[in-house]
Scaffold this motif. Structure first.
Motif, PDB file in Angstrom:
ATOM      1  N   ALA A 198       0.837  -1.207   0.000  1.00  0.00           N
ATOM      2  CA  ALA A 198       0.000   0.000   0.000  1.00  0.00           C
ATOM      3  C   ALA A 198       0.869   1.253   0.000  1.00  0.00           C
ATOM      4  N   GLY A 199       1.938   1.240   0.801  1.00  0.00           N
ATOM      5  CA  GLY A 199       2.852   2.387   0.847  1.00  0.00           C
ATOM      6  C   GLY A 199       3.537   2.621  -0.484  1.00  0.00           C
ATOM      7  N   ASN A 200       4.012   1.549  -1.098  1.00  0.00           N
ATOM      8  CA  ASN A 200       4.663   1.662  -2.413  1.00  0.00           C
ATOM      9  C   ASN A 200       3.689   2.174  -3.469  1.00  0.00           C
ATOM     10  N   ASN A 201       2.439   1.723  -3.364  1.00  0.00           N
ATOM     11  CA  ASN A 201       1.414   2.149  -4.325  1.00  0.00           C
ATOM     12  C   ASN A 201       1.148   3.648  -4.211  1.00  0.00           C
ATOM     13  N   LEU A 202       1.185   4.168  -2.987  1.00  0.00           N
ATOM     14  CA  LEU A 202       0.970   5.608  -2.792  1.00  0.00           C
ATOM     15  C   LEU A 202       2.082   6.422  -3.440  1.00  0.00           C
ATOM     16  N   ILE A 203       3.317   5.929  -3.355  1.00  0.00           N
ATOM     17  CA  ILE A 203       4.428   6.631  -4.008  1.00  0.00           C
ATOM     18  C   ILE A 203       4.200   6.678  -5.513  1.00  0.00           C
ATOM     19  N   GLU A 204       3.807   5.548  -6.075  1.00  0.00           N
ATOM     20  CA  GLU A 204       3.539   5.492  -7.521  1.00  0.00           C
ATOM     21  C   GLU A 204       2.436   6.483  -7.910  1.00  0.00           C
ATOM     22  N   MET A 205       1.381   6.525  -7.089  1.00  0.00           N
ATOM     23  CA  MET A 205       0.261   7.412  -7.390  1.00  0.00           C
ATOM     24  C   MET A 205       0.664   8.879  -7.303  1.00  0.00           C
ATOM     25  N   SER A 206       1.429   9.232  -6.287  1.00  0.00           N
ATOM     26  CA  SER A 206       1.837  10.632  -6.131  1.00  0.00           C
ATOM     27  C   SER A 206       2.799  11.046  -7.242  1.00  0.00           C
ATOM     28  N   GLN A 207       3.682  10.148  -7.638  1.00  0.00           N
ATOM     29  CA  GLN A 207       4.596  10.451  -8.738  1.00  0.00           C
ATOM     30  C   GLN A 207       3.835  10.612 -10.053  1.00  0.00           C
ATOM     31  N   LEU A 208       2.783   9.815 -10.204  1.00  0.00           N
ATOM     32  CA  LEU A 208       1.955   9.913 -11.401  1.00  0.00           C
ATOM     33  C   LEU A 208       1.180  11.233 -11.414  1.00  0.00           C
ATOM     34  N   LEU A 209       0.695  11.651 -10.247  1.00  0.00           N
ATOM     35  CA  LEU A 209       0.019  12.949 -10.161  1.00  0.00           C
ATOM     36  C   LEU A 209       0.991  14.070 -10.514  1.00  0.00           C
ATOM     37  N   LYS A 210       2.220  13.935 -10.068  1.00  0.00           N
ATOM     38  CA  LYS A 210       3.255  14.917 -10.410  1.00  0.00           C
ATOM     39  C   LYS A 210       3.467  14.960 -11.920  1.00  0.00           C
ATOM     40  N   ASP A 211       3.474  13.782 -12.551  1.00  0.00           N
ATOM     41  CA  ASP A 211       3.603  13.725 -14.018  1.00  0.00           C
ATOM     42  C   ASP A 211       2.436  14.438 -14.699  1.00  0.00           C
ATOM     43  N   ILE A 212       1.243  14.242 -14.144  1.00  0.00           N
ATOM     44  CA  ILE A 212       0.043  14.843 -14.733  1.00  0.00           C
ATOM     45  C   ILE A 212       0.120  16.368 -14.674  1.00  0.00           C
ATOM     46  N   VAL A 213       0.466  16.911 -13.501  1.00  0.00           N
ATOM     47  CA  VAL A 213       0.467  18.376 -13.359  1.00  0.00           C
ATOM     48  C   VAL A 213       1.618  19.021 -14.132  1.00  0.00           C
ATOM     49  N   ASN A 214       2.659  18.257 -14.421  1.00  0.00           N
ATOM     50  CA  ASN A 214       3.799  18.820 -15.148  1.00  0.00           C
ATOM     51  C   ASN A 214       3.719  18.604 -16.652  1.00  0.00           C
ATOM     52  N   SER A 215       2.686  17.896 -17.110  1.00  0.00           N
ATOM     53  CA  SER A 215       2.570  17.599 -18.536  1.00  0.00           C
ATOM     54  C   SER A 215       1.635  18.588 -19.238  1.00  0.00           C
ATOM     55  N   ASN A 216       2.029  18.981 -20.430  1.00  0.00           N
ATOM     56  CA  ASN A 216       1.166  19.823 -21.261  1.00  0.00           C
ATOM     57  C   ASN A 216       0.663  19.063 -22.483  1.00  0.00           C
ATOM     58  N   ASN A 217       0.914  17.753 -22.485  1.00  0.00           N
ATOM     59  CA  ASN A 217       0.500  16.900 -23.593  1.00  0.00           C
ATOM     60  C   ASN A 217      -0.825  16.222 -23.242  1.00  0.00           C
ATOM     61  N   PRO A 218      -1.923  16.590 -23.907  1.00  0.00           N
ATOM     62  CA  PRO A 218      -3.246  16.036 -23.577  1.00  0.00           C
ATOM     63  C   PRO A 218      -3.300  14.507 -23.634  1.00  0.00           C
ATOM     64  N   GLU A 219      -2.652  13.913 -24.626  1.00  0.00           N
ATOM     65  CA  GLU A 219      -2.670  12.458 -24.766  1.00  0.00           C
ATOM     66  C   GLU A 219      -1.919  11.784 -23.627  1.00  0.00           C
ATOM     67  N   LYS A 220      -0.777  12.374 -23.271  1.00  0.00           N
ATOM     68  CA  LYS A 220       0.003  11.840 -22.152  1.00  0.00           C
ATOM     69  C   LYS A 220      -0.787  11.924 -20.856  1.00  0.00           C
ATOM     70  N   LYS A 221      -1.470  13.041 -20.664  1.00  0.00           N
ATOM     71  CA  LYS A 221      -2.256  13.234 -19.451  1.00  0.00           C
ATOM     72  C   LYS A 221      -3.380  12.214 -19.366  1.00  0.00           C
ATOM     73  N   LYS A 222      -4.001  11.909 -20.511  1.00  0.00           N
ATOM     74  CA  LYS A 222      -5.051  10.886 -20.552  1.00  0.00           C
ATOM     75  C   LYS A 222      -4.471   9.524 -20.161  1.00  0.00           C
TER      76      LYS A 222
END
Length: 215
Positions: free
Chosen positions: A24-48
């Motif tokens: 569960a702890g490892n999964n939270l790290i993955e999720m937070s890193q993915l959220l970071k990727d989302i907010v830093n991306s300007n590519n609509p397809e990548k964000k999807k």
């Protein structure tokens, strides 16, 4: 019921609960890193693509939580208080829910470009989940109380920083954002992100309760 089954029922299930919490702890790290990727991306397809992966990770977290609750029902002896196991599982699940919620709101509300406060809180969320995971991994050996306590202190510090950024960002929205719809969208995303850091602090509170009871 066989004798072996009865014996297994009373054996402490450290090999059951700790790996699940660590997952569960490892999964939270993955999720937070993915959220970071989302907010830093300007590519609509990548964000999807990132948002779809976030859905998968959220489901994975739900399954881990469900498995922990199943193990609680199946096992008489647990590594620490049953109530604390339930609280820890629930608080970890809450973190996952709000990280997923932030990503989901960005997608549903079509927030194409993240603001600087969103990026800052996303960074803090990665830091908080890393400390959550580190503390969870230390639970196997409660002799390392200092390490767990240090992680809890750092989680609280991160949450305080996120609170400040959130409050300042919302104040700026009300002062400078003239588009009411845009204001609401941004506030909703920021709120979910800040709530996720609050839930990390809840995890720290549960961990501190476990330490007190097992000191």
């Amino acid at each position: 019921m066989s004798l072996n089954s009865i014996f297994q029922y009373f054996v402490p299930k450290d090999k059951k609960f700790f790996p699940l919490f660590e997952q569960a702890g490892n999964n939270l790290i993955e999720m937070s890193q993915l959220l970071k990727d989302i907010v830093n991306s300007n590519n609509p397809e990548k964000k999807k693509e990132f948002t779809r992966k976030m859905e998968d990770l959220e489901h994975k977290g739900d399954n881990i939580t469900h498995q922990i609750h199943l193990e609680l029902g199946k096992n008489f002896i647990t590594p620490f208080d049953r109530e604390d196991i339930h609280s820890l599982a629930s608080s970890l699940d809450d973190v996952a829910d709000f990280i997923h919620g932030a990503a989901n709101r960005m997608d549903l509300y079509k927030v194409e470009k993240a603001t600087e406060p969103m990026i800052e809180i996303a960074d803090l969320l990665v830091e908080a989940t890393e400390h959550v995971s580190k503390a969870i991994h230390e639970l196997r050996d409660l002799k390392n109380i200092r390490n767990i306590t240090d992680s809890c202190v750092r989680i609280n510090s991160v949450e305080n920083k996120a609170d400040y950024i959130f409050d300042k960002a919302v104040a700026d929205l009300f002062e400078f954002e003239k588009d009411a719809i845009s204001l609401i969208k941004h506030k909703e995303v920021l709120s979910a992100m800040e709530d996720a850091t609050d839930k990390c602090e809840d995890v720290a509170n549960v961990l501190e309760s476990i330490l007190v009871k097992n000191a």
